[in-house]
Design a protein around this motif. Structure first.
Motif, PDB file in Angstrom:
ATOM      1  N   PRO A   2       0.804  -1.240   0.000  1.00 21.75           N
ATOM      2  CA  PRO A   2       0.000   0.000   0.000  1.00 21.75           C
ATOM      3  C   PRO A   2       0.831   1.281   0.000  1.00 21.75           C
ATOM      4  O   PRO A   2       0.343   2.334  -0.419  1.00 21.75           O
ATOM      5  CB  PRO A   2      -0.826  -0.119   1.290  1.00 21.75           C
ATOM      6  CG  PRO A   2      -0.957  -1.589   1.508  1.00 21.75           C
ATOM      7  CD  PRO A   2       0.364  -2.156   1.072  1.00 21.75           C
ATOM      8  N   ALA A   3       2.090   1.205   0.430  1.00 20.89           N
ATOM      9  CA  ALA A   3       2.945   2.396   0.443  1.00 20.89           C
ATOM     10  C   ALA A   3       3.216   2.918  -0.959  1.00 20.89           C
ATOM     11  O   ALA A   3       3.612   4.081  -1.131  1.00 20.89           O
ATOM     12  CB  ALA A   3       4.267   2.096   1.151  1.00 20.89           C
ATOM     13  N   LEU A   4       2.999   2.083  -1.973  1.00 21.72           N
ATOM     14  CA  LEU A   4       3.207   2.520  -3.354  1.00 21.72           C
ATOM     15  C   LEU A   4       2.265   3.663  -3.726  1.00 21.72           C
ATOM     16  O   LEU A   4       2.544   4.415  -4.667  1.00 21.72           O
ATOM     17  CB  LEU A   4       2.999   1.344  -4.317  1.00 21.72           C
ATOM     18  CG  LEU A   4       4.019   0.196  -4.246  1.00 21.72           C
ATOM     19  CD1 LEU A   4       3.615  -0.917  -5.196  1.00 21.72           C
ATOM     20  CD2 LEU A   4       5.420   0.700  -4.579  1.00 21.72           C
ATOM     21  N   THR A  42      11.379   0.928  -4.310  1.00 22.76           N
ATOM     22  CA  THR A  42      12.766   0.613  -3.965  1.00 22.76           C
ATOM     23  C   THR A  42      12.929   0.414  -2.460  1.00 22.76           C
ATOM     24  O   THR A  42      13.594  -0.522  -2.003  1.00 22.76           O
ATOM     25  CB  THR A  42      13.706   1.734  -4.443  1.00 22.76           C
ATOM     26  OG1 THR A  42      13.595   1.869  -5.860  1.00 22.76           O
ATOM     27  CG2 THR A  42      15.150   1.428  -4.085  1.00 22.76           C
ATOM     28  N   SER A  43      12.313   1.289  -1.674  1.00 21.07           N
ATOM     29  CA  SER A  43      12.400   1.168  -0.215  1.00 21.07           C
ATOM     30  C   SER A  43      11.791  -0.143   0.269  1.00 21.07           C
ATOM     31  O   SER A  43      12.337  -0.797   1.171  1.00 21.07           O
ATOM     32  CB  SER A  43      11.693   2.358   0.445  1.00 21.07           C
ATOM     33  OG  SER A  43      12.372   3.570   0.181  1.00 21.07           O
ATOM     34  N   VAL A  65      10.093   8.024   2.090  1.00 26.09           N
ATOM     35  CA  VAL A  65      11.251   7.919   1.202  1.00 26.09           C
ATOM     36  C   VAL A  65      12.502   8.541   1.815  1.00 26.09           C
ATOM     37  O   VAL A  65      13.612   8.027   1.644  1.00 26.09           O
ATOM     38  CB  VAL A  65      10.946   8.558  -0.169  1.00 26.09           C
ATOM     39  CG1 VAL A  65      12.169   8.501  -1.075  1.00 26.09           C
ATOM     40  CG2 VAL A  65       9.767   7.861  -0.833  1.00 26.09           C
ATOM     41  N   ALA A  66      12.350   9.637   2.534  1.00 30.32           N
ATOM     42  CA  ALA A  66      13.504  10.317   3.128  1.00 30.32           C
ATOM     43  C   ALA A  66      14.237   9.449   4.133  1.00 30.32           C
ATOM     44  O   ALA A  66      15.408   9.700   4.448  1.00 30.32           O
ATOM     45  CB  ALA A  66      13.060  11.622   3.792  1.00 30.32           C
ATOM     46  N   GLU A  67      13.573   8.409   4.641  1.00 32.13           N
ATOM     47  CA  GLU A  67      14.217   7.515   5.611  1.00 32.13           C
ATOM     48  C   GLU A  67      14.904   6.335   4.938  1.00 32.13           C
ATOM     49  O   GLU A  67      15.205   5.326   5.595  1.00 32.13           O
ATOM     50  CB  GLU A  67      13.191   7.022   6.629  1.00 32.13           C
ATOM     51  CG  GLU A  67      12.763   8.087   7.620  1.00 32.13           C
ATOM     52  CD  GLU A  67      13.942   8.673   8.372  1.00 32.13           C
ATOM     53  OE1 GLU A  67      14.642   7.909   9.053  1.00 32.13           O
ATOM     54  OE2 GLU A  67      14.184   9.884   8.261  1.00 32.13           O
ATOM     55  N   GLU A 106       7.680   3.850   9.391  1.00 34.37           N
ATOM     56  CA  GLU A 106       8.221   5.153   9.038  1.00 34.37           C
ATOM     57  C   GLU A 106       9.411   5.027   8.094  1.00 34.37           C
ATOM     58  O   GLU A 106       9.518   5.746   7.096  1.00 34.37           O
ATOM     59  CB  GLU A 106       8.635   5.917  10.298  1.00 34.37           C
ATOM     60  CG  GLU A 106       9.190   7.309  10.011  1.00 34.37           C
ATOM     61  CD  GLU A 106       9.555   8.057  11.280  1.00 34.37           C
ATOM     62  OE1 GLU A 106       8.730   8.843  11.759  1.00 34.37           O
ATOM     63  OE2 GLU A 106      10.673   7.823  11.786  1.00 34.37           O
ATOM     64  N   SER A 107      10.314   4.091   8.410  1.00 33.03           N
ATOM     65  CA  SER A 107      11.513   3.928   7.586  1.00 33.03           C
ATOM     66  C   SER A 107      11.185   3.428   6.188  1.00 33.03           C
ATOM     67  O   SER A 107      11.880   3.783   5.223  1.00 33.03           O
ATOM     68  CB  SER A 107      12.484   2.953   8.266  1.00 33.03           C
ATOM     69  OG  SER A 107      12.946   3.475   9.494  1.00 33.03           O
ATOM     70  N   VAL A 108      10.147   2.604   6.058  1.00 31.44           N
ATOM     71  CA  VAL A 108       9.819   2.012   4.769  1.00 31.44           C
ATOM     72  C   VAL A 108       8.895   2.917   3.951  1.00 31.44           C
ATOM     73  O   VAL A 108       9.102   3.116   2.744  1.00 31.44           O
ATOM     74  CB  VAL A 108       9.156   0.630   4.948  1.00 31.44           C
ATOM     75  CG1 VAL A 108       8.862  -0.004   3.595  1.00 31.44           C
ATOM     76  CG2 VAL A 108      10.051  -0.291   5.773  1.00 31.44           C
TER      77      VAL A 108
END
Length: 244
Positions: free
Chosen positions: A46-48, A111-112, A173-175, A168-170
């Motif tokens: 879902p992060a996509l 990518t993450s 993107v900044a993480e 948060e890390s995944v």
């Protein structure tokens, strides 16, 4: 002669059985690793659909460093600070993403997700190796051998992969720096554990190079030597306990 032939047949049969058992174990480990990878990716898919938020604007949208990689790029990436940070491998990672995906956030998030899933697989292999080393140094019981070891390592890796603490890390993107740092830290740990078992200079060098790569992803990797010392104490037991 007949007796020798029977002995040879017995040895051949034992070798074949051992090879088959080893092949089955390798296959089981590979399947478990693939399941860990697939489950981790599925949870974070879902992060996509996420857009760039907060620091993503500074790291990606308005970052001229990652838009083009030219002769001046190494000087900027390796010898300058941006957004108060020095993590050249993280900038290179974002630059590669920008080359393929441009300003499309889905590609950057993808990518993450893949890096995090790879980290979960590395945790699986790291857990297997730690449990094996613990077993070599006198820890007994069914949970430390065979399929139980694989089960324990698989559960550990799966919990790492899908635990909400990593959202948060995944999903941000900044993480990316967190994910890359963890990736190289795990590789360094795996290389060091292999070095401790074989005294291979190549594996020791790899452990050191992965440590440097982790530092170039995020400075928090500076704690890795402490982790290696803890591994030397247990389960490797390369540091002897003081006499009472």
């Amino acid at each position: 002669i007949a007796g020798c032939s029977a002995q040879e047949k017995t040895k051949a049969g034992g070798s074949l059985h051992g090879a088959e058992a080893s092949a089955k174990m390798t296959w089981a480990v590979t399947v478990t690793a693939l399941l860990v990878f697939a489950c981790t990716v599925a949870v974070y898919l879902p992060a996509l659909n996420n857009d760039f938020v907060w620091d993503d604007v500074t790291y990606i949208v308005e970052n001229s460093w990652i838009r083009t990689l030219d002769a001046q790029s190494p000087a900027k990436i390796f010898f300058s600070f941006r957004a108060g940070n020095w993590h050249p491998l993280t900038w290179i990672s974002h630059a590669v993403d920008y080359h393929f995906w441009g300003s499309n956030p889905s590609g950057h998030h993808g990518t993450s997700i893949v890096i995090h899933a790879c980290n979960a697989v590395l945790v699986f292999y790291l857990s297997l190796l730690l449990l094996a080393r613990a077993g070599e140094h006198g820890v007994t019981g069914r949970w430390i051998t065979g399929s139980y070891r694989r089960f324990a390592a698989g559960v550990t890796a799966l919990l790492f992969g899908i635990h909400p603490v990593h959202v948060e890390s995944v999903a941000w993107v900044a993480e990316r720096k967190d994910l890359l740092c963890a990736f190289f830290v795990f590789l360094s740990l795996l290389s060091y554990l292999s070095y401790a078992a074989s005294a291979s200079k190549v594996r020791y060098t790899l452990a050191f190079l992965f440590f440097i790569a982790a530092l170039m992803s995020k400075p928090m990797a500076v704690t890795l030597p402490i982790m290696l010392l803890l591994c030397d104490y247990y389960p490797l037991q390369r540091i002897q306990q003081p006499l009472a």
